[in-house]
Write a protein that holds these residues in place. Structure first.
Motif, PDB file in Angstrom:
ATOM      1  N   TYR A  41      -1.147  -4.843   4.073  1.00  0.00           N
ATOM      2  CA  TYR A  41      -2.261  -4.346   3.260  1.00  0.00           C
ATOM      3  C   TYR A  41      -2.822  -3.019   3.760  1.00  0.00           C
ATOM      4  O   TYR A  41      -3.796  -2.508   3.200  1.00  0.00           O
ATOM      5  CB  TYR A  41      -3.384  -5.391   3.236  1.00  0.00           C
ATOM      6  N   ASP A  61       2.537  -4.685   0.716  1.00  0.00           N
ATOM      7  CA  ASP A  61       1.867  -5.360  -0.396  1.00  0.00           C
ATOM      8  C   ASP A  61       1.542  -4.362  -1.501  1.00  0.00           C
ATOM      9  O   ASP A  61       1.749  -4.655  -2.685  1.00  0.00           O
ATOM     10  CB  ASP A  61       0.596  -6.067   0.077  1.00  0.00           C
ATOM     11  N   ILE A 139      -6.978  -5.476  -0.607  1.00  0.00           N
ATOM     12  CA  ILE A 139      -6.595  -6.842  -0.966  1.00  0.00           C
ATOM     13  C   ILE A 139      -6.833  -7.072  -2.455  1.00  0.00           C
ATOM     14  O   ILE A 139      -7.905  -6.731  -2.974  1.00  0.00           O
ATOM     15  CB  ILE A 139      -7.428  -7.872  -0.156  1.00  0.00           C
TER      16      ILE A 139
END
Length: 160
Positions: A41, A61, A139
């Motif tokens: 992340y 991610d 996130i």
């Protein structure tokens, strides 16, 4: 400060441990071992070139979410021209102060899919002392979660 994602809270807590006597820590203090589970992340934006927010690293991610690896590109090239100056200030102001930034934004994919992202970024001195970098943890949030519906009344979650 309140965070929605526990990963973002861990990142903020970790950054504060790195300061020591330096209000803005040097980047070599950033130890990947201190970020268990967060590396996918992490994104690093280099601000040493005037008017540029160069992506030096983008987490796996983010690459998986967007479908491409933007490492080496200027983030501002992806921003609408009328918003570029404001977007650059969003990086430069916290980078030039011993503070971070936190945002919760609606991210729209090329497919039209919308999702909520919580991101927190904190400044670091470059390894060579030639400028600052902002290091972020971003996130994807569960937009259906009750804690978001209750707190983010300014964002239309129905369409997500």
């Amino acid at each position: 400060m309140e965070f929605y994602a526990p990963e973002v809270r861990r990142w903020a807590d970790y950054w504060f441990t790195l300061q020591g006597r330096d209000l803005v820590p040097p980047r070599p203090r950033l130890d990947p071992a201190g970020l268990p589970g967060l590396l996918p992340y992490v994104s690093i934006f280099d601000l040493s070139e005037p008017g540029v927010a160069r992506l030096r690293l983008i987490g796996t991610d983010s690459v998986a979410r967007t479908g491409f690896d933007a490492t080496g590109t200027d983030y501002l090239d992806a921003v609408e021209p009328e918003r570029r100056a404001s977007a650059l200030r969003g990086f430069v102001v916290p980078a030039n102060h011993p503070c971070g930034m936190r945002v919760v934004v609606v991210f729209v994919y090329g497919t039209g899919h919308r999702t909520l992202i919580e991101a927190a970024g904190f400044p670091f001195e470059r390894d060579d002392g030639a400028g600052r970098q902002m290091v972020f943890v971003s996130i994807e949030l569960d937009s259906k979660a009750a804690y978001l519906r209750d707190k983010l009344d300014s964002i239309d979650l129905v369409g997500l």
